[in-house]
Enzyme design. Structure first.
Site, PDB file in Angstrom:
ATOM      1  N   ARG A 162       0.866  -1.172   0.000  1.00  0.00           N
ATOM      2  CA  ARG A 162       0.000   0.000   0.000  1.00  0.00           C
ATOM      3  C   ARG A 162       0.906   1.227   0.000  1.00  0.00           C
ATOM      4  O   ARG A 162       2.035   1.188   0.499  1.00  0.00           O
ATOM      5  CB  ARG A 162      -0.896   0.030   1.243  1.00  0.00           C
ATOM      6  CG  ARG A 162      -1.828  -1.171   1.383  1.00  0.00           C
ATOM      7  CD  ARG A 162      -2.632  -1.072   2.679  1.00  0.00           C
ATOM      8  NE  ARG A 162      -3.577  -2.171   2.815  1.00  0.00           N
ATOM      9  CZ  ARG A 162      -3.332  -3.307   3.458  1.00  0.00           C
ATOM     10  NH1 ARG A 162      -2.141  -3.491   4.035  1.00  0.00           N
ATOM     11  NH2 ARG A 162      -4.246  -4.257   3.540  1.00  0.00           N
ATOM     12  N   LYS A 185      -2.467  -2.663   7.907  1.00  0.00           N
ATOM     13  CA  LYS A 185      -3.675  -2.217   8.588  1.00  0.00           C
ATOM     14  C   LYS A 185      -3.862  -2.974   9.895  1.00  0.00           C
ATOM     15  O   LYS A 185      -3.613  -4.172   9.972  1.00  0.00           O
ATOM     16  CB  LYS A 185      -4.890  -2.429   7.687  1.00  0.00           C
ATOM     17  CG  LYS A 185      -4.980  -1.453   6.526  1.00  0.00           C
ATOM     18  CD  LYS A 185      -6.279  -1.646   5.764  1.00  0.00           C
ATOM     19  CE  LYS A 185      -6.437  -0.624   4.652  1.00  0.00           C
ATOM     20  NZ  LYS A 185      -7.703  -0.804   3.912  1.00  0.00           N
ATOM     21  N   HIS A 253      -2.604   2.922  -6.102  1.00  0.00           N
ATOM     22  CA  HIS A 253      -3.194   1.697  -5.563  1.00  0.00           C
ATOM     23  C   HIS A 253      -3.432   0.671  -6.669  1.00  0.00           C
ATOM     24  O   HIS A 253      -3.445  -0.539  -6.411  1.00  0.00           O
ATOM     25  CB  HIS A 253      -4.500   1.999  -4.828  1.00  0.00           C
ATOM     26  CG  HIS A 253      -4.907   0.918  -3.872  1.00  0.00           C
ATOM     27  ND1 HIS A 253      -4.186   0.615  -2.731  1.00  0.00           N
ATOM     28  CD2 HIS A 253      -5.957   0.045  -3.895  1.00  0.00           C
ATOM     29  CE1 HIS A 253      -4.763  -0.376  -2.084  1.00  0.00           C
ATOM     30  NE2 HIS A 253      -5.845  -0.755  -2.779  1.00  0.00           N
ATOM     31  N   ARG A 256      -0.769  -1.894  -6.824  1.00  0.00           N
ATOM     32  CA  ARG A 256      -0.939  -3.003  -5.866  1.00  0.00           C
ATOM     33  C   ARG A 256      -1.919  -4.036  -6.435  1.00  0.00           C
ATOM     34  O   ARG A 256      -1.690  -5.241  -6.345  1.00  0.00           O
ATOM     35  CB  ARG A 256      -1.424  -2.444  -4.531  1.00  0.00           C
ATOM     36  CG  ARG A 256      -1.789  -3.493  -3.476  1.00  0.00           C
ATOM     37  CD  ARG A 256      -2.082  -2.773  -2.160  1.00  0.00           C
ATOM     38  NE  ARG A 256      -2.941  -3.522  -1.273  1.00  0.00           N
ATOM     39  CZ  ARG A 256      -2.532  -4.389  -0.362  1.00  0.00           C
ATOM     40  NH1 ARG A 256      -1.237  -4.660  -0.246  1.00  0.00           N
ATOM     41  NH2 ARG A 256      -3.381  -5.005   0.432  1.00  0.00           N
ATOM     42  N   HIS A 279      -4.099  -9.234   3.597  1.00  0.00           N
ATOM     43  CA  HIS A 279      -5.554  -9.250   3.769  1.00  0.00           C
ATOM     44  C   HIS A 279      -5.916 -10.085   4.995  1.00  0.00           C
ATOM     45  O   HIS A 279      -5.397 -11.189   5.175  1.00  0.00           O
ATOM     46  CB  HIS A 279      -6.239  -9.849   2.537  1.00  0.00           C
ATOM     47  CG  HIS A 279      -6.275  -8.918   1.370  1.00  0.00           C
ATOM     48  ND1 HIS A 279      -6.510  -9.357   0.069  1.00  0.00           N
ATOM     49  CD2 HIS A 279      -6.118  -7.571   1.284  1.00  0.00           C
ATOM     50  CE1 HIS A 279      -6.486  -8.316  -0.748  1.00  0.00           C
ATOM     51  NE2 HIS A 279      -6.244  -7.234  -0.032  1.00  0.00           N
ATOM     52  N   TYR A 288      -9.834 -10.954  -6.860  1.00  0.00           N
ATOM     53  CA  TYR A 288      -8.926 -11.088  -7.997  1.00  0.00           C
ATOM     54  C   TYR A 288      -9.256 -12.336  -8.809  1.00  0.00           C
ATOM     55  O   TYR A 288      -9.031 -12.381 -10.023  1.00  0.00           O
ATOM     56  CB  TYR A 288      -7.480 -11.112  -7.516  1.00  0.00           C
ATOM     57  CG  TYR A 288      -7.086  -9.813  -6.848  1.00  0.00           C
ATOM     58  CD1 TYR A 288      -6.885  -8.663  -7.605  1.00  0.00           C
ATOM     59  CD2 TYR A 288      -6.966  -9.725  -5.468  1.00  0.00           C
ATOM     60  CE1 TYR A 288      -6.547  -7.461  -7.004  1.00  0.00           C
ATOM     61  CE2 TYR A 288      -6.635  -8.521  -4.854  1.00  0.00           C
ATOM     62  CZ  TYR A 288      -6.431  -7.396  -5.623  1.00  0.00           C
ATOM     63  OH  TYR A 288      -6.124  -6.204  -5.029  1.00  0.00           O
TER      64      TYR A 288
END
Length: 308
Positions: A162, A185, A253, A256, A279, A288
């Site tokens: 990110r 995150k 982004h 990514r 994730h 994806y």
């Protein structure tokens, strides 16, 4: 959105919850501030709806009807379904904490259905376009700004970082190791392999930049020697895509997204890609797969014989 007035303890409870989010659960300052905004707006709505401060006791008396009215008010303020769902998630988190810490009933809040969000697929760049974007950034090889921009974009594409993760790297992280420890995150750490091309791009930038930062300074520096900010990178990419004739979806982004998509297309394992991206759940990575299937259907539709 109505600002909360005196809430007789509700604001104090909110502040205790926010303090715990930052100190104990490791939420970033930006996340905590977003939660504050959403929950403060919710408390303000309750004040206005009830004609006075909701108070601590009133937080346990929130009804399903009030929750629906609050969400309707958000949508009436032209807030998107995604933003309304984010606000509801913050309010649910607050009420779960109230139930645990204060024994306040959270049934109606937890049971409230989230607004439906139209599923959207990531928009990655084609491999040639991603490489062209990075190459365009480094068109002036002796310019340290160009070398910096190329290094940042290479990290986004080659490592799937990110933009906030790339810009959080420190001088002490370089030269980049074979495996880079990234804090993503929610304070979650992951190990990301560093390709030689990314390490070399960073070293070229470090050899050129004129500043003398210490080990704890940001790795990527602005013109005046301070930390490079995300908006500068976004503006740079906007200029690059304009020069190359790429669509507006060609953002930092998107690099990514391109990393994940191109790995999957090359036969990468979905679980491994989930780990590389950081994730929390596999469902976030499975988009994806849907994108790959959508492309296969496009190829099929273009190849099959047309009926006459």
């Amino acid at each position: 959105m109505t600002a909360p007035v005196g809430t007789d303890g509700a604001l104090a409870l909110m502040q205790r919850w926010l303090d715990q989010l930052g100190a104990v659960r490791g939420r970033s300052p930006k996340t905590v501030e977003a939660y504050r905004h959403d929950v403060a707006g919710y408390l303000g709505f309750l004040n206005g709806h009830r004609g006075g401060p909701v108070g601590k006791a009133g937080l346990g008396e929130v009804t399903t009807s009030e929750m629906r009215s609050w969400i309707a008010s958000l949508r009436g303020d032209d807030l998107s379904a995604r933003s309304a769902a984010r606000a509801l998630s913050a309010v649910r988190s607050f009420h779960r904490w109230l139930a645990e810490a204060e024994g306040i009933d959270a049934t109606a809040v937890i049971a409230t259905r989230s607004p439906k969000i139209k599923a959207s697929l990531p928009r990655p760049l084609a491999p040639d376009a991603a490489k062209a974007l990075i190459a365009e950034a480094g068109q002036t090889p002796t310019d340290w700004i160009a070398a910096r921009d190329m290094a940042v974009l290479t990290l986004l594409y080659a490592c799937g970082l990110r933009i906030s993760e790339a810009l959080s790297l420190r001088q002490s992280d370089a030269p980049l190791p074979d495996m880079l420890r990234i804090t993503g995150k929610g304070g979650k750490e992951r190990l990301v392999p560093v390709l030689p091309v990314a390490r070399e791009a960073v070293e070229q930038y470090r050899a050129l930049h004129p500043h003398a930062p210490n080990a704890e300074s940001p790795l990527f520096l602005g013109v005046r020697g301070g930390a490079l900010n995300a908006s500068t990178v976004q503006k740079t990419v906007a200029n690059l895509r304009a020069r190359l004739g790429l669509p507006a979806t060609a953002t930092p982004h998107a690099l990514r997204h391109s990393f994940a998509t191109h790995l999957l297309e090359a036969g990468g394992d979905l679980r491994a890609i989930q780990t590389l991206l950081g994730h929390a759940s596999l469902s976030s990575t499975q988009v994806y797969t849907a994108l790959d299937q959508a492309r296969l259907m496009d190829v099929y539709d273009a190849a099959r014989p047309k009926r006459r």
